[in-house]
Scaffold this active site. Sequence first.
Site, PDB file in Angstrom:
ATOM      1  N   HIS A  21      -7.264  -5.383   2.343  1.00 55.08           N
ATOM      2  CA  HIS A  21      -6.129  -4.807   3.057  1.00 55.08           C
ATOM      3  C   HIS A  21      -5.654  -5.852   4.065  1.00 55.08           C
ATOM      4  O   HIS A  21      -6.450  -6.325   4.880  1.00 55.08           O
ATOM      5  CB  HIS A  21      -6.547  -3.556   3.832  1.00 55.08           C
ATOM      6  CG  HIS A  21      -7.008  -2.427   2.979  1.00 55.08           C
ATOM      7  ND1 HIS A  21      -6.212  -1.348   2.691  1.00 55.08           N
ATOM      8  CD2 HIS A  21      -8.192  -2.207   2.351  1.00 55.08           C
ATOM      9  CE1 HIS A  21      -6.885  -0.500   1.931  1.00 55.08           C
ATOM     10  NE2 HIS A  21      -8.094  -1.003   1.706  1.00 55.08           N
ATOM     11  N   HIS A  72     -10.581  -4.882  -3.266  1.00 58.37           N
ATOM     12  CA  HIS A  72      -9.249  -5.190  -2.771  1.00 58.37           C
ATOM     13  C   HIS A  72      -9.330  -5.448  -1.276  1.00 58.37           C
ATOM     14  O   HIS A  72     -10.178  -4.907  -0.581  1.00 58.37           O
ATOM     15  CB  HIS A  72      -8.243  -4.074  -3.080  1.00 58.37           C
ATOM     16  CG  HIS A  72      -8.642  -2.720  -2.614  1.00 58.37           C
ATOM     17  ND1 HIS A  72      -9.646  -1.973  -3.213  1.00 58.37           N
ATOM     18  CD2 HIS A  72      -8.178  -1.961  -1.592  1.00 58.37           C
ATOM     19  CE1 HIS A  72      -9.777  -0.820  -2.583  1.00 58.37           C
ATOM     20  NE2 HIS A  72      -8.902  -0.785  -1.583  1.00 58.37           N
ATOM     21  N   GLY A 127     -15.518   3.397   3.423  1.00 57.81           N
ATOM     22  CA  GLY A 127     -14.146   3.885   3.282  1.00 57.81           C
ATOM     23  C   GLY A 127     -13.461   3.470   1.997  1.00 57.81           C
ATOM     24  O   GLY A 127     -12.252   3.666   1.851  1.00 57.81           O
ATOM     25  N   GLN A 128     -14.194   2.917   1.025  1.00 56.24           N
ATOM     26  CA  GLN A 128     -13.584   2.490  -0.232  1.00 56.24           C
ATOM     27  C   GLN A 128     -13.226   3.707  -1.072  1.00 56.24           C
ATOM     28  O   GLN A 128     -14.059   4.590  -1.294  1.00 56.24           O
ATOM     29  CB  GLN A 128     -14.539   1.586  -1.006  1.00 56.24           C
ATOM     30  CG  GLN A 128     -13.930   0.992  -2.255  1.00 56.24           C
ATOM     31  CD  GLN A 128     -14.875   0.021  -2.960  1.00 56.24           C
ATOM     32  OE1 GLN A 128     -16.060  -0.062  -2.650  1.00 56.24           O
ATOM     33  NE2 GLN A 128     -14.337  -0.719  -3.911  1.00 56.24           N
ATOM     34  N   ASN A 162     -13.081  -2.695   2.488  1.00 54.98           N
ATOM     35  CA  ASN A 162     -13.888  -1.488   2.546  1.00 54.98           C
ATOM     36  C   ASN A 162     -14.801  -1.496   1.326  1.00 54.98           C
ATOM     37  O   ASN A 162     -14.326  -1.667   0.208  1.00 54.98           O
ATOM     38  CB  ASN A 162     -13.004  -0.237   2.511  1.00 54.98           C
ATOM     39  CG  ASN A 162     -12.059  -0.170   3.686  1.00 54.98           C
ATOM     40  OD1 ASN A 162     -12.393  -0.573   4.788  1.00 54.98           O
ATOM     41  ND2 ASN A 162     -10.864   0.330   3.449  1.00 54.98           N
ATOM     42  N   ASP A 205       0.849  -1.185   0.000  1.00 50.33           N
ATOM     43  CA  ASP A 205       0.000   0.000   0.000  1.00 50.33           C
ATOM     44  C   ASP A 205       0.891   1.243   0.000  1.00 50.33           C
ATOM     45  O   ASP A 205       1.902   1.282   0.706  1.00 50.33           O
ATOM     46  CB  ASP A 205      -0.914  -0.002   1.231  1.00 50.33           C
ATOM     47  CG  ASP A 205      -2.008   1.024   1.132  1.00 50.33           C
ATOM     48  OD1 ASP A 205      -1.696   2.235   1.202  1.00 50.33           O
ATOM     49  OD2 ASP A 205      -3.175   0.631   0.975  1.00 50.33           O
TER      50      ASP A 205
END
Length: 113
Positions: A101, A99, A92-93, A86, A30
Site C-alpha cells: 500500500h 501487495h 490486516g491482510q 499487511n 485502491d
Amino acid sequence: MSDCVFCAIVAGTVPAEVLQRSEHAIAIRDLNPQAPTHVLVIPTRHAAHLSEFLALAGEAEAGALLSLASRIGASAPGDGYRVVVNEGTDGGQTVAHLHLHVLAGRGLRWPPG
C-alpha cells in the site's frame, strides 16, 4: 491462481485503474482509499506473503516491486509517503496475494493502527 483477484487483475480479466506497470509489478488505485493517494503495488508473480515472494522471486523482482512503489510515492502530492505491507490476519491482510500500500497526500500519524 484462478481464484485470486489480484492475479485476475494482473492478467487483465478483472478491471482496475492501472497507473503503472512493469514486467514484475503493477500499480492500481485502491477501491477503498485510506488517504488521498492510496495505490496498491502488486507483484505479477503470485505469492501470498512477503517471505514466500522473496523465496520464489529473488532480489531482482523484489527490487522491481519496491522501485515501482517508490516511483508512485515520489509522484504523490505532499511531503512524503508511507509504504505498508499487511501480512496475515493479525496484520490486516485481506487478499492472499502480496501487495504494498502506498499512502500519501495527508499527514500520516505514528503509530498506525
